[in-house]
Design an enzyme around this catalytic site. Sequence first.
Site, PDB file in Angstrom:
ATOM      1  N   GLY A 144       0.841  -1.191   0.000  1.00 45.18           N
ATOM      2  CA  GLY A 144       0.000   0.000   0.000  1.00 45.18           C
ATOM      3  C   GLY A 144       0.876   1.239   0.000  1.00 45.18           C
ATOM      4  N   GLN A 170       3.409   9.884   1.259  1.00 48.04           N
ATOM      5  CA  GLN A 170       4.697   9.174   1.369  1.00 48.04           C
ATOM      6  C   GLN A 170       5.636   9.517   0.211  1.00 48.04           C
ATOM      7  OE1 GLN A 170       2.614   5.198   2.301  1.00 48.04           O
ATOM      8  NE2 GLN A 170       4.518   5.041   3.464  1.00 48.04           N
ATOM      9  N   CYS A 179       5.921  -0.345   7.510  1.00 52.52           N
ATOM     10  CA  CYS A 179       5.611   0.880   6.762  1.00 52.52           C
ATOM     11  C   CYS A 179       6.827   1.255   5.927  1.00 52.52           C
ATOM     12  CB  CYS A 179       5.255   2.012   7.727  1.00 52.52           C
ATOM     13  SG  CYS A 179       4.798   3.545   6.897  1.00 52.52           S
ATOM     14  N   LEU A 180       6.600   1.602   4.667  1.00 56.98           N
ATOM     15  CA  LEU A 180       7.724   1.966   3.800  1.00 56.98           C
ATOM     16  C   LEU A 180       8.406   3.246   4.291  1.00 56.98           C
ATOM     17  CD1 LEU A 180       6.125   1.140   0.322  1.00 56.98           C
ATOM     18  CD2 LEU A 180       7.819  -0.195   1.585  1.00 56.98           C
ATOM     19  N   HIS A 227      -4.386   1.567   7.764  1.00 55.37           N
ATOM     20  CA  HIS A 227      -2.998   2.055   7.857  1.00 55.37           C
ATOM     21  C   HIS A 227      -2.792   3.218   6.874  1.00 55.37           C
ATOM     22  CE1 HIS A 227       1.562   1.250   7.941  1.00 55.37           C
ATOM     23  NE2 HIS A 227       1.417   1.995   6.850  1.00 55.37           N
ATOM     24  N   GLU A 228      -3.281   3.058   5.640  1.00 56.33           N
ATOM     25  CA  GLU A 228      -3.112   4.111   4.618  1.00 56.33           C
ATOM     26  C   GLU A 228      -3.940   5.346   4.960  1.00 56.33           C
ATOM     27  OE1 GLU A 228      -0.741   3.586   2.930  1.00 56.33           O
ATOM     28  OE2 GLU A 228      -0.625   1.402   2.933  1.00 56.33           O
ATOM     29  N   HIS A 239      -2.219   7.582   7.283  1.00 57.97           N
ATOM     30  CA  HIS A 239      -1.220   8.454   6.635  1.00 57.97           C
ATOM     31  C   HIS A 239      -1.863   9.765   6.181  1.00 57.97           C
ATOM     32  CE1 HIS A 239       2.510   6.176   6.440  1.00 57.97           C
ATOM     33  NE2 HIS A 239       1.912   5.110   5.935  1.00 57.97           N
TER      34      HIS A 239
HETATM   35  O1  GNR Z   1       4.006  -2.628   2.653  1.00 58.98           O
HETATM   36  C1  GNR Z   1       3.317  -2.468   3.669  1.00 58.98           C
HETATM   37  N1  GNR Z   1       2.967  -3.563   4.413  1.00 58.98           N
HETATM   38  C2  GNR Z   1       2.050  -3.525   5.448  1.00 58.98           C
HETATM   39  C3  GNR Z   1       1.965  -4.617   6.290  1.00 58.98           C
HETATM   40  C4  GNR Z   1       1.066  -4.637   7.333  1.00 58.98           C
HETATM   41  C5  GNR Z   1       0.219  -3.569   7.522  1.00 58.98           C
HETATM   42  C6  GNR Z   1       0.288  -2.464   6.703  1.00 58.98           C
HETATM   43  C7  GNR Z   1       1.198  -2.428   5.667  1.00 58.98           C
HETATM   44  S1  GNR Z   1       1.260  -1.053   4.609  1.00 58.98           S
HETATM   45  C8  GNR Z   1       2.931  -1.105   4.104  1.00 58.98           C
HETATM   46  C9  GNR Z   1       3.212  -0.073   3.030  1.00 58.98           C
HETATM   47  C10 GNR Z   1       3.040   1.321   3.615  1.00 58.98           C
HETATM   48  O2  GNR Z   1       3.846   1.861   4.308  1.00 58.98           O
HETATM   49  N2  GNR Z   1       1.921   1.927   3.359  1.00 58.98           N
HETATM   50  O3  GNR Z   1       1.688   3.148   3.878  1.00 58.98           O
HETATM   51 NI    NI Z   2       2.802   3.180   5.756  1.00 64.24          NI
END
Ligand code: GNR
Ligand code: NI
Length: 174
Positions: free
Chosen positions: A46, A51, A94-95, A136-137, A140
């Site tokens: 995601g 980001q 999270c990236l 999660h997104e 952000h």
């Molecule tokens: O790549 C991602 N893996 C992930 C694993 C578990 C819960 C959420 C994520 S999102 C993350 C990519 C990211 O940072 N998205 O904002």
């Molecule tokens: Ni993230």
Amino acid sequence: MAIKKILVEPNKLLRQVSQPVAEVDKQIQKIMDDMLETMYSANGIGLAAIQIGVPKNLIVIDLLTKEKKKNPMFFVNPKIIKKSSKMSKYEEGCLSIPNLFAEVQRPSECEIEYLDYEGNKTSLKATGLLATCIQHEMDHLKGILFIDYLSKLKRDIILKKLSKQNLEQKRLVI
Ligand code: GNR
Ligand code: NI
């Protein structure tokens, strides 16, 4: 399409609140294309626009299950309209917080409304990893990171490891 640089914590932009998109036009679609390519190249599932430094309510997701067959999903101006009271725990990454993971508890199901890639109003019921990823997104878009849900002790350990990683990536001349 282009691969953009992914911002890494600590970065003020990651704490900024993103703004709604007025219209899904070519320019917005181009940002979403770049987000998708950037996400694939970083092996993420995601990505939120902030980001890559764009403070707009845009999300791309591809859970890449089933032998890596691509299934990109685009969300413009997403809104959560229902959340289950049942919670589930996932080990999140999270990236923008590379290589560091922790368990986070969130509602196990959610229902969202959004505009798709073509600008059509759509809704979706999400469960499992998709529900976690959408939440999660969407965090952000509000300037929230998964480490904000952890105890201060765990958060500080992650931030310390991050700053060490960042230092190691820099060129040091003594
Ligand atoms: O790549 C991602 N893996 C992930 C694993 C578990 C819960 C959420 C994520 S999102 C993350 C990519 C990211 O940072 N998205 O904002
Ligand atoms: Ni993230």
